[in-house]
Every structure is written in C-alpha cells, then in structure tokens.
Design an enzyme around this catalytic site. Structure first.
Site, PDB file in Angstrom:
ATOM      1  N   SER A  22      -9.719   2.380   2.767  1.00  0.00           N
ATOM      2  CA  SER A  22      -8.838   3.057   1.829  1.00  0.00           C
ATOM      3  C   SER A  22      -7.863   2.128   1.104  1.00  0.00           C
ATOM      4  O   SER A  22      -7.225   2.521   0.132  1.00  0.00           O
ATOM      5  CB  SER A  22      -8.029   4.121   2.575  1.00  0.00           C
ATOM      6  N   LYS A  77       0.856  -1.189   0.000  1.00  0.00           N
ATOM      7  CA  LYS A  77       0.000   0.000   0.000  1.00  0.00           C
ATOM      8  C   LYS A  77       0.886   1.232   0.000  1.00  0.00           C
ATOM      9  O   LYS A  77       1.851   1.310   0.768  1.00  0.00           O
ATOM     10  CB  LYS A  77      -0.920  -0.008   1.221  1.00  0.00           C
ATOM     11  N   SER A 125     -10.230   0.345   7.000  1.00  0.00           N
ATOM     12  CA  SER A 125      -9.598   0.479   5.689  1.00  0.00           C
ATOM     13  C   SER A 125      -8.982  -0.799   5.136  1.00  0.00           C
ATOM     14  O   SER A 125      -8.615  -0.855   3.966  1.00  0.00           O
ATOM     15  CB  SER A 125      -8.525   1.575   5.735  1.00  0.00           C
TER      16      SER A 125
END
Length: 462
Positions: free
Chosen positions: A141, A66, A165
C-alpha cells in the site's frame, strides 16, 4: 544523504526536493505538500548552524510521510474519504523522533485507503504511477513513498508494512524497503490496520541510510506497549552474519513465479556467493498456508479497527440519514472503498459465532506452527532469500476486478509478517523491459541489521 552544514543549506535541500516533487506531479505520489512549514523548519536549522548551535543527525534532510502517519502539520487522510480533511490531534512517535533529529517532512504520500491493497489503486484520491513505467502500478500500500524515493525527490520516505506494503512497492520501484521486527518502531499515531502485524519502516536508496533512519525511529515507547527495548545501532560496519549461510526458499522459486523474477533472484544469489556467503536451497512446505492464515487473521483485525468509523466521533458523516442505524450504514457505505468493505465483511464472518473456532482460532494455531518452522530453520541460517512478489509490476487496472489475483501479490511477503520477522526488499535486477525486481531477505527476530549488513556486502561487490 546530504546533511545541512555550513556549506550545505537546509533551505536549499528542502527547496530542491519541493521543486522535484512539482516536476513529478504526474506520478501522483504526493497527496498534499507541506511547503511553507518545511521551509520554515529548514530556515530554523540554518539559523542554528550559523550560530554554532547543535543540530540533529538528519539536519535539513527532506523526507516524505505516508499519509497514515498522524502529524499536526496538515491533514492525515489515510487516502480515505472517511478521513478527508482530518486534522490529527497527535503526532506519531516515529515522526516525532525523526523531526527531533532535524528531518523535514515535505509532503504526505499516497497509499491504498487505510493501507488495504497491493497497488495504490484503492486510494480515494486516485492511483500512484510506477517510477519506471507510468502505465503500471506503484505497488502498495505504500506506493507513494516508494515512488518518491525512486524518483529522487527525497532520500527516504516512511511506510507501513502489514503483509508486504513496504517490500512490494520497493521491489516494483527499485529501492530498498524494510519491514522490521514487530515492535521495533512504535505504532502510536499511525492509523491502525491489523494490530498484530502492523510495522513501521522506510524506503531508502542504500542500506546505510536505512540503518540510520531505523536507529532513530526504533526503541521503547510508553504509548505503545508492544514496542521492544532498543536493539538497533546505526553503524552497519559493526554488524556481521555469524553463520555466513543463507537459505534460498525453493517453495517460492517454482511454478507461478515469473521467469525473469527467478533469474533476478538467482543472479542475486550469485552475488551473495561472491560476497562470501554459502547459499543452499531449503524447503518450507508450511509457507503455502501463509496467505490463507493472513487473509483470515488480518481481515478480522481490520474489521475491529474500522468499527470506530461510525460517522459520530470523527471523520466523514453521511447526510440524509433517518435514524442511528441508517447513519452508521450510510456513512460506512459512502465512506469506505470497496476493498475496505470486503475486508470488513470477511473479518466479521470469521469472528462470528459458529465460525470463530473453524476459521480464526484455527488460523492462529497455524500461525504458531509457521513461527515454529521459522525458528527451526534459523538454527542453521542467518537469513532466508526469496522473491518479494511473483512478478514485476503489473498494468494499471489489470487486477482491480480480481481480488484473489491481487491477494496473490502478497503470497511471498505475508509469512514473515505473520511470524513478526524482519524482512528487507533489495534491488535484484531488472526485466528485459526495464522493470525493477526485488529479492527478499528474511531474518530471525531482532536480526534486522544482519539483513542490511548482507545487503551492504552485496552492494559493495556489485
């Protein structure tokens, strides 16, 4: 998860992952690729194996990172204009530990800018598409990482979870996702969002893979004073749920929850019972305040953490400014996404003179009551069960102009975050339209692996 050995070349594993990533470019799960360096690392592992030298537990295993985890390989953007083309001066502790065991990062995945969002539509570089329906959101996210695992590009990917997330995109894409106990994995080197709830976790296709990854990443770190002494162990066969009792949270199975989501969670309940667990309905009325608590405390911490982006020290700087004030204002106006600005404004409001006691302090007191309620119920249960989100993945653009509707996506995932508890999203079924639905297992602090042991027992009888 294939590990490189004399019969399986690391270069072949990495090359296959890179080719799969290229074939899936339309999903936009990656922001940048690390092809040259990844192949170099793989070749070095193959050389060590050929010479009989020791290699790590993840030798040659490709993974996705990420893009809010700092790494000196490539740039760390956090999917934000502010950090576009930012070469990080450090590498996150979690990344260092994984790569010391031979894991190879093939690319950086998309996210909502600064991890602010529940759909990955807030990325400066554009949204990621759902792995099962390209007209729907990937969740957020950590949407890019979830999709990379769901599409089979990599066997695991890193994410961060502040209020859901990891869990929500895991649910939307049919993979496992974990938010560990707060402090399990070091936050060092990860772009900060809300410091009292930020946790580092991962996406995998099996509980066993998840246990191995978390075992490697977890433990004390001198660079992060909030980290806990290591309590994780890789072998799930040694973990059992002592009470064999699970509480189904009735408060999250009522009005406002999609009927197909309820059906999937109830089906998962039946599997738990087949696996030998007793499942009882429980009521936790305080959970209805969890979202309000979160969206006071979290924006306050966001406002504090984003204050460092001023156009002077690093990152994006606006042009055509006339003085220091205009430099600040123009840089932040042009560099932040609308959702970033919204959270900064809310955060500064609740921290301002005259409102601190009325909002922020009261929210922190309510947070303590929430923690107490969880502690009380865990006297009788090994874990709690509820949906991850009120509905399956929604259409792209459906909620972008309705912030409150977007925030409601977090209503079931934020309470464990505010209490610092571990929570795992497990695949629970699919809707009639073929969209994945996840169930959420929540446990007491440092009982993370009990949740994975429960998930593994269900997987074995499914």
């Amino acid at each position: 998860m294939k590990i490189a050995d004399k019969n399986t070349k690391a270069v072949d594993l990495v090359r296959a992952a890179l080719e799969k990533a290229k074939a899936c470019e339309e999903y936009h799960c990656f922001l940048s690729m690390n092809e040259a360096r990844a192949l170099e690392h793989a070749a070095e592992i193959d050389r060590k194996i050929a010479k009989g030298e020791p290699v790590g537990k993840l030798a040659g295993v490709p993974y996705a990172l990420k893009d809010n985890y700092s790494s000196r390989e490539g740039v760390t953007t956090a999917a934000a204009k502010m950090l576009d083309n930012f070469p990080a001066p450090v590498t996150a502790t979690a990344v260092t530990r994984l790569e010391a065991e031979g894991a190879i990062m093939i690319g950086r995945t998309n996210l909502d800018a600064y991890a602010h969002g529940s759909s990955t539509e807030n990325s400066y570089f554009g949204p990621t598409l759902n792995a099962y329906d390209k007209e729907r959101v990937a969740g957020g996210s950590s949407g890019g990482s979830a999709v990379a695992v769901a599409l089979g590009i990599v066997p695991f990917a890193l994410g961060s979870d502040t209020g859901g997330s990891i869990r929500q995109p895991a649910s939307f894409n049919g993979v496992y996702g974990i938010k560990p106990t707060y402090g399990t994995v070091s936050r060092y080197g990860v772009v900060a969002m809300a410091s009292s709830t930020d946790t580092m976790g991962c996406f995998t296709n099996t509980p066993e893979d998840m246990s191995l990854i978390m075992d490697i990443m977890s433990g004390k770190d001198a660079k992060d004073s909030t980290t806990l002494d290591k309590f994780w162990q890789a072998d799930l066969t040694k973990i059992t749920a002592p009470k064999k009792k699970i509480g189904l949270i009735a408060d999250f199975m009522g009005d406002g929850v999609n009927e197909e989501v309820k059906t999937c969670v109830k089906d998962y309940t039946k599997k738990l019972e087949q696996a030998g667990y007793t499942v009882e309905e429980v009521s936790m009325p305080i959970l209805k305040y969890g979202l309000a608590i979160y969206y006071i405390v979290q924006p306050a911490e966001v406002a504090s953490n984003l204050s460092r982006y001023d156009g002077i020290r690093y990152g994006f700087r606006a042009e055509d400014y006339t003085d220091l004030d205009s430099l600040y204002s123009k840089t932040r106006d042009e560099g932040f996404m609308p959702e970033n600005k919204r959270r900064i404004m809310i955060g500064n409001f609740v921290l301002s003179s005259g409102f601190f006691d009325a909002y922020f302090l009261k929210a922190q007191k309510a947070r303590t009551l929430l923690i107490d309620a969880y502690n009380k119920i865990f006297e009788d249960y090994d874990a709690l069960l509820c949906p991850v989100a009120p509905a399956p993945s929604f259409k792209l653009g459906e909620k972008t102009n309705d912030p409150l509707a977007m925030y409601m996506e977090d209503v079931m995932s934020v309470p464990p975050s505010m209490a610092g508890l571990p929570a795992v999203s497990v695949p629970a079924g699919k809707t009639a339209a073929g969209l994945p639905v996840g169930a959420q297992l929540v446990g007491q602090r440092q009982n993370d692996q009990i949740l994975l042991a429960i998930a593994k027992s269900v997987e074995e009888i499914a």
